[in-house]
Design an enzyme around this catalytic site. Structure first.
Site, PDB file in Angstrom:
ATOM      1  NE  ARG A 134     -25.451 -64.824  90.827  1.00  0.00           N
ATOM      2  CZ  ARG A 134     -26.331 -64.691  89.818  1.00  0.00           C
ATOM      3  NH1 ARG A 134     -25.906 -64.427  88.597  1.00  0.00           N
ATOM      4  NH2 ARG A 134     -27.614 -64.809  90.047  1.00  0.00           N
ATOM      5  CG  HIS A 177     -25.695 -60.632  89.076  1.00  0.00           C
ATOM      6  ND1 HIS A 177     -26.792 -61.035  88.357  1.00  0.00           N
ATOM      7  CD2 HIS A 177     -25.942 -60.957  90.381  1.00  0.00           C
ATOM      8  CE1 HIS A 177     -27.679 -61.588  89.185  1.00  0.00           C
ATOM      9  NE2 HIS A 177     -27.193 -61.547  90.420  1.00  0.00           N
ATOM     10  CD  GLU A 201     -29.798 -62.275  82.154  1.00  0.00           C
ATOM     11  OE1 GLU A 201     -28.586 -62.043  81.983  1.00  0.00           O
ATOM     12  OE2 GLU A 201     -30.260 -62.639  83.254  1.00  0.00           O
ATOM     13  CG  HIS A 230     -29.050 -58.957  85.232  1.00  0.00           C
ATOM     14  ND1 HIS A 230     -28.533 -59.542  86.355  1.00  0.00           N
ATOM     15  CD2 HIS A 230     -30.066 -58.158  85.661  1.00  0.00           C
ATOM     16  CE1 HIS A 230     -29.203 -59.124  87.422  1.00  0.00           C
ATOM     17  NE2 HIS A 230     -30.143 -58.285  87.039  1.00  0.00           N
ATOM     18  CD  GLU A 274     -24.764 -60.498  85.319  1.00  0.00           C
ATOM     19  OE1 GLU A 274     -25.591 -59.572  85.274  1.00  0.00           O
ATOM     20  OE2 GLU A 274     -25.008 -61.614  85.843  1.00  0.00           O
TER      21      GLU A 274
HETATM   22  O1  0X9 Z   1     -30.342 -65.088  87.859  1.00  0.00           O
HETATM   23  C1  0X9 Z   1     -30.463 -63.861  87.733  1.00  0.00           C
HETATM   24  O2  0X9 Z   1     -30.467 -63.095  88.676  1.00  0.00           O
HETATM   25  C2  0X9 Z   1     -30.576 -63.267  86.313  1.00  0.00           C
HETATM   26  N1  0X9 Z   1     -29.694 -63.962  85.409  1.00  0.00           N
HETATM   27  S1  0X9 Z   1     -28.067 -63.755  85.557  1.00  0.00           S
HETATM   28  O3  0X9 Z   1     -27.406 -64.703  84.671  1.00  0.00           O
HETATM   29  N2  0X9 Z   1     -27.680 -62.299  85.062  1.00  0.00           N
HETATM   30  O4  0X9 Z   1     -27.704 -63.908  86.926  1.00  0.00           O
HETATM   31  C3  0X9 Z   1     -31.999 -63.399  85.842  1.00  0.00           C
HETATM   32  C4  0X9 Z   1     -32.983 -62.636  86.657  1.00  0.00           C
HETATM   33  C5  0X9 Z   1     -34.404 -62.847  86.231  1.00  0.00           C
HETATM   34  N3  0X9 Z   1     -35.334 -62.313  87.218  1.00  0.00           N
HETATM   35  C6  0X9 Z   1     -35.528 -62.915  88.426  1.00  0.00           C
HETATM   36  N4  0X9 Z   1     -35.010 -64.071  88.727  1.00  0.00           N
HETATM   37  N5  0X9 Z   1     -36.325 -62.296  89.267  1.00  0.00           N
HETATM   38 ZN    ZN Z   2     -27.055 -60.916  86.365  1.00  0.00          ZN
END
Ligand code: 0X9
Ligand code: ZN
Ligand code: ZN
Length: 305
Positions: free
Chosen positions: A123, A65, A267, A193, A68
């Protein structure tokens, strides 16, 4: 110029890839996964002692992303820490003797550059198609893991757009092709992330418990404990769907279902005070504490080879 304590532009990261590779020929080699949508090279760094035979490996990516920024900073930190502690830190030495670590310093290079040039909160990727005027898809909704069924949008204007088809994004294809091709040696997949201070593992695309749930939970808890031991930073561990939110098409679930058992999403800092705009003064402490968690996971993987 490149600086580990600052957020670096892509051109500085590219120059850094060249210089750290040529400065550590015994430990580092580089390759390219392919090009991004806008034609930038997706440089991949391999760190490990050359044994003359194929070694089991850990794959780490940063910057899926764009906004980040602490994530690419961590990948750069990891590479530097690996080369500078090899030979003195017994765990790092043993890790790089026995395994290779593949580091993709920036996954979504086009998006990352866009956050520097025009929109700090971007993003997604920067691909155009579909007859929509909206740009990009969420690379972490574009993998083949319950694609676009849950926590993802089919609206090209959404920040969680899953893309026109699974792996529609060239950056996702490039990473997925590499991991597929090397799946027999890749024992762990770590994707970095921010933010929220979480250590997540499968699944996120469904509520089913992963078959390795107990082991992954215990590894995540211990890795979080190791992280916390340095500055007291608290992480929460658990499966994505119940710990953050259900969201399909993520790289962690895809890698896990491909057979990479140790699949984790970090994260990083913080919990929202600065959010994506984490000050540069926090790069060093964030990276140092995260190293402890990554090294804990790596040690567990090594023990279970
Ligand atoms: O939403 C996401 O892709 C991730 N959080 S973020 O705030 N960095 O965008 C979390 C990803 C967790 N894993 C999956 N959703 N597979
Ligand atoms: Zn992310
Ligand atoms: Zn250090």
């Amino acid at each position: 110029a490149h600086n580990y304590m600052k957020y670096n532009r892509w051109t500085d990261i590219e120059a850094w890839v060249s210089s750290i590779t040529s400065g550590n020929p015994a430990l580092i080699s580089r390759s390219t996964l392919g090009k991004t949508y806008e034609g930038r090279s997706m440089h991949l760094i391999k760190i490990g002692k050359n044994t003359g035979s194929t070694k089991p490996a850990i794959f780490i990516d940063c910057g899926i992303h764009a906004r980040e920024w602490i994530s690419p900073a961590f990948c750069q930190w990891f590479v530097q820490e690996a080369v500078s502690t090899y030979g003195s830190d017994s765990q790092m030495t043993s890790l790089l003797d026995q395994m290779d670590v593949f580091v993709l310093p920036v996954f979504n290079v086009d998006g990352y550059e866009h956050t520097w040039k025009s929109d700090r909160m971007w993003r997604k990727t920067r691909s155009r198609k579909s007859g929509s005027s909206c740009i990009g898809a969420d690379p972490n909704r574009n993998f083949n893991a319950g694609w676009c069924t849950l926590g993802a949008s089919s609206n090209p204007c959404s920040d969680t757009y899953c893309g026109s088809s699974m792996e529609s994004e060239i950056e996702v294809q490039n990473v997925a092709n590499f991991i597929r091709k090397n799946k027999s040696i890749i024992k762990a997949y770590l994707t970095i992330h921010s933010y929220s201070q979480l250590l997540l593992f499968p699944y996120s695309y469904k509520y089913d418990q992963a078959k390795d749930h107990a082991e992954l939970m215990s590894v995540a808890e211990s890795a979080s404990e190791a992280l916390r031991s340095l500055y007291g930073t608290r992480y929460t561990s658990g499966p994505g769907a119940t710990t953050i939110y259900p969201a399909a098409g993520g790289s962690d679930d895809w890698a896990y279902d491909l057979g990479v058992k140790y699949s984790f999403t970090f994260e990083l800092r913080d919990t929202g005070h600065y959010g994506f705009l984490l000050p540069e003064s926090q790069i060093k402490p964030t990276c140092e504490e995260t190293m402890l968690a990554v090294k804990y996971i790596a040690a567990h993987v090594q023990k279970n080879l």
